[in-house]
Scaffold this active site. Structure first.
Site, short mmCIF file in Angstrom:
data_model
loop_
_atom_site.label_atom_id
_atom_site.label_comp_id
_atom_site.label_asym_id
_atom_site.label_seq_id
_atom_site.Cartn_x
_atom_site.Cartn_y
_atom_site.Cartn_z
N ARG A 91 0.31 -0.99 -0.11
CA ARG A 91 0.42 0.19 0.42
C ARG A 91 1.13 0.91 -0.47
NH1 ARG A 91 -5.19 -1.63 1.80
NH2 ARG A 91 -6.31 0.09 1.78
N TYR A 149 0.42 4.26 -2.35
CA TYR A 149 -0.30 5.56 -2.53
C TYR A 149 0.09 6.35 -1.25
CZ TYR A 149 -4.97 6.76 -2.43
OH TYR A 149 -6.05 7.60 -2.57
N LYS A 157 0.75 9.91 -0.90
CA LYS A 157 0.33 10.82 -0.89
C LYS A 157 0.90 12.16 0.47
CE LYS A 157 -4.05 10.86 -3.07
NZ LYS A 157 -4.71 11.54 -3.73
N GLY A 162 -13.44 -10.11 8.43
CA GLY A 162 -14.86 -9.18 8.44
C GLY A 162 -14.86 -8.52 9.55
N GLN A 189 -12.71 -5.66 10.70
CA GLN A 189 -11.92 -4.91 10.47
C GLN A 189 -13.53 -4.04 10.05
OE1 GLN A 189 -11.95 -6.74 8.30
NE2 GLN A 189 -11.76 -7.11 6.67
N PRO A 246 -6.07 -1.23 7.03
CA PRO A 246 -6.13 -1.18 8.20
C PRO A 246 -7.19 -1.75 8.77
CG PRO A 246 -5.80 0.45 6.75
CD PRO A 246 -5.46 -0.76 6.03
N ARG A 304 -10.38 2.34 10.44
CA ARG A 304 -10.79 3.91 10.49
C ARG A 304 -12.03 4.84 11.10
NH1 ARG A 304 -9.11 3.79 4.74
NH2 ARG A 304 -7.63 3.47 5.02
P1 NAD Z 1 -10.76 7.06 -9.35
O1 NAD Z 1 -10.32 6.40 -9.26
O2 NAD Z 1 -12.45 7.17 -9.55
O3 NAD Z 1 -10.19 8.93 -9.46
C1 NAD Z 1 -9.18 9.17 -9.83
C2 NAD Z 1 -9.07 9.70 -11.28
O4 NAD Z 1 -7.58 10.58 -11.33
C3 NAD Z 1 -9.65 8.65 -12.49
O5 NAD Z 1 -10.56 9.48 -13.29
C4 NAD Z 1 -8.31 8.74 -13.09
O6 NAD Z 1 -8.41 8.03 -14.59
C5 NAD Z 1 -7.24 10.04 -12.55
N1 NAD Z 1 -6.06 9.35 -13.23
C6 NAD Z 1 -6.00 8.95 -12.67
N2 NAD Z 1 -3.66 8.61 -12.78
C7 NAD Z 1 -4.00 9.77 -13.68
C8 NAD Z 1 -2.51 10.83 -13.94
N3 NAD Z 1 -1.15 9.76 -14.09
N4 NAD Z 1 -3.21 11.79 -14.39
C9 NAD Z 1 -4.46 12.12 -14.91
N5 NAD Z 1 -5.01 11.58 -14.41
C10 NAD Z 1 -4.57 10.45 -13.59
O7 NAD Z 1 -11.00 7.41 -7.59
P2 NAD Z 1 -11.91 8.68 -6.14
O8 NAD Z 1 -12.49 7.70 -5.54
O9 NAD Z 1 -12.49 9.82 -7.34
O10 NAD Z 1 -10.44 9.33 -6.28
C11 NAD Z 1 -10.19 11.19 -6.48
C12 NAD Z 1 -9.23 11.30 -5.95
O11 NAD Z 1 -10.40 11.28 -4.32
C13 NAD Z 1 -7.37 10.15 -5.62
O12 NAD Z 1 -6.72 11.38 -5.57
C14 NAD Z 1 -8.07 9.11 -4.42
O13 NAD Z 1 -6.26 9.29 -4.15
C15 NAD Z 1 -8.80 10.81 -2.83
N6 NAD Z 1 -9.63 10.08 -2.60
C16 NAD Z 1 -10.28 9.64 -2.25
C17 NAD Z 1 -11.53 8.33 -1.47
C18 NAD Z 1 -12.62 7.89 -1.93
O14 NAD Z 1 -12.78 7.01 -1.31
N7 NAD Z 1 -13.65 7.84 -2.55
C19 NAD Z 1 -10.68 8.33 -0.43
C20 NAD Z 1 -9.49 8.73 0.73
C21 NAD Z 1 -8.82 10.02 -0.99
N1 UDP Z 2 -13.00 -5.37 1.60
C1 UDP Z 2 -13.48 -6.23 1.24
N2 UDP Z 2 -14.02 -7.25 0.63
C2 UDP Z 2 -13.87 -7.02 -0.95
C3 UDP Z 2 -13.06 -5.60 -0.73
C4 UDP Z 2 -12.67 -4.89 0.16
O1 UDP Z 2 -14.10 -7.15 2.34
O2 UDP Z 2 -14.16 -7.29 -1.94
C5 UDP Z 2 -12.19 -4.44 2.85
C6 UDP Z 2 -10.82 -4.32 2.13
O3 UDP Z 2 -10.21 -5.58 3.27
C7 UDP Z 2 -11.25 -3.63 3.37
C8 UDP Z 2 -12.44 -2.93 3.66
O4 UDP Z 2 -13.22 -3.83 2.87
O5 UDP Z 2 -10.65 -4.12 4.88
C9 UDP Z 2 -12.59 -1.35 2.59
O6 UDP Z 2 -11.38 -1.95 1.45
P1 UDP Z 2 -11.80 -0.51 0.34
O7 UDP Z 2 -10.97 -1.43 -0.96
O8 UDP Z 2 -12.52 0.24 0.12
O9 UDP Z 2 -10.98 0.46 0.72
P2 UDP Z 2 -9.34 0.76 1.92
O10 UDP Z 2 -8.79 -0.62 2.57
O11 UDP Z 2 -8.54 1.72 0.81
O12 UDP Z 2 -10.10 1.46 3.25
#
Ligand code: NAD
Ligand code: UDP
Ligand code: UDP
Length: 314
Positions: A142, A145, A149, A207, A209, A274, A277
């Site tokens: 992980r 990422y 970030k 499950g 978590q 994790p 959370r």
């Molecule tokens: P997503 O994967 O749907 O969106 C990410 C977008 O970025 C996509 O459209 C992808 O094509 C584009 N992208 C990826 N790499 C790129 C690059 N090199 N150049 C240009 N575009 C690129 O995911 P999301 O859930 O919409 O996430 C959006 C943002 O929010 C991300 O930065 C993610 O880390 C952050 N975020 C989302 C969540 C969540 O739960 N959805 C949680 C924490 C952080």
């Molecule tokens: N997870 C799961 N089944 C799935 C996908 C995810 O049990 O098909 C679990 C995963 O192991 C994690 C939680 O759900 O504990 C959230 O996962 P997700 O990938 O949505 O987000 P993140 O782990 O980045 O919070």
């Protein structure tokens, strides 16, 4: 006055909802995306709008446009997608942030970074407060990422201190809603798609978590409030819904809501997943007068309806 706003990752799940909201508010929106996990389908309805522009561009390369505000969302967010090419994920996070910050500096634009609860890693304190520095494995699957970030946050604060760039950093906790792709791989979309197809629900580990799930509409509202927050308020600020659920509870709720015949099956827990959370959102409440309004059942209801529509045409 109409603002020119750049949204990187604007064709993704959250980015496309953000573009919608910014257009609704009467802004001029430039959406930049390389379409790795995003899709033109998410922004098709905006394509004919004269105040919306799509640029297919990879944010690891420099970008020269004129803009008043930047929302930097470009980065794959689902573990299966960000682990597909981890070196690229690190580049997107770090070089993407650097290019956006260079652009913000040149244009004197305000810039918001979509950071993540992953900066807390596998947290030792619960719920997570912004002052907590996290427990992140720097060499695990992980890390591309999480550490990407974290480095992006570092760059944001260095551009703020060194160049006086106006920055806003939000740490987003698990968010869900329409426009997640069927193959997204995150837990809510996986469980809903599996339940609707009456396939096995794949729970990883035992499950027990926990995660806390925020509905996209609430999240977008928080992001925009953060961009518009008082001068000098940089964050980082947590944005998420503090209602906490185990993955078993989530699976059972989704099976019930979809009247599905699916059975729960247990799969290996991925490395560094994790254990728990949940955001402490008191800073967002105080500074942004923000808290989520949509509870899990209501958010799931509309997300299930979305996936029912999508799966019909799939
Ligand atoms: P997503 O994967 O749907 O969106 C990410 C977008 O970025 C996509 O459209 C992808 O094509 C584009 N992208 C990826 N790499 C790129 C690059 N090199 N150049 C240009 N575009 C690129 O995911 P999301 O859930 O919409 O996430 C959006 C943002 O929010 C991300 O930065 C993610 O880390 C952050 N975020 C989302 C969540 C969540 O739960 N959805 C949680 C924490 C952080
Ligand atoms: N997870 C799961 N089944 C799935 C996908 C995810 O049990 O098909 C679990 C995963 O192991 C994690 C939680 O759900 O504990 C959230 O996962 P997700 O990938 O949505 O987000 P993140 O782990 O980045 O919070
Ligand atoms: N950059 C960009 N668009 C701009 C201005 C800068 O993409 O409008 C990129 C630039 O190519 C550089 C990065 O942002 O890689 C950081 O720019 P900055 O001016 O801060 O640093 P420098 O160019 O001096 O390394």
């Amino acid at each position: 006055m109409r603002k020119r706003i750049l949204v990187t990752g604007g064709a993704g799940f959250l980015g496309s909802h953000l573009c919608d909201r910014l257009i609704e508010q009467g802004n001029d929106v430039i959406c930049v995306d390389n379409l790795f996990t995003g899709s033109k389908d998410n922004i098709r309805h905006l394509m004919d709008n004269p105040y919306f522009e799509f640029i297919r561009h990879d944010i690891t390369e420099p970008l020269y446009v004129e803009t008043d505000e930047i929302y930097n969302l470009a980065c794959p967010a689902s573990p299966i997608h960000y682990q597909y090419n981890p070196i690229k994920t690190a580049k997107t996070s770090v070089l993407g942030a650097l290019n956006c910050l260079g652009l913000a500096k040149r244009c004197k634009a305000k810039i918001l970074q979509s950071s993540t609860s992953e900066v807390y890693g596998d947290p030792e304190i619960h719920p997570q407060l912004e002052s907590y520095r996290g427990c992140v494995n720097p060499i695990g699957i992980r890390s591309c990422y999480d550490e990407g970030k974290r480095m992006a946050e570092t760059l944001f604060f260095d551009y703020y201190r060194q160049h006086g760039v106006s920055i806003k950093v939000v740490r987003i906790f698990n968010t869900y809603g329409s426009r997640m792709s069927v193959n997204d791989g995150r837990v809510i979309s996986n469980f809903i798609v599996q339940a609707l197809k009456n396939e096995d629900i794949t729970v990883y580990g035992n499950g027990m978590q926990t995660r806390s799930f925020c509905y996209a509409e609430d999240l977008i509202d928080g992001m925009i409030r953060m961009m518009e927050s008082r001068d000098g308020f940089t964050g980082p600020v947590n944005l998420g819904n503090p209602e906490e659920y185990t993955m078993i509870q989530l699976a059972e709720t989704i099976v019930k809501m979809t009247n599905s015949y699916s059975k729960i099956v247990y799969m290996p827990l991925p490395q560094d997943d994790p254990v728990q959370r949940k955001p402490d959102i008191s800073l967002a409440e105080k500074e942004l007068a923000w808290k989520p309004n949509v509870d899990l059942e209501s958010g799931l209801k509309s997300t299930i309806m979305y996936f029912e529509r999508i799966l019909c045409n799939y």
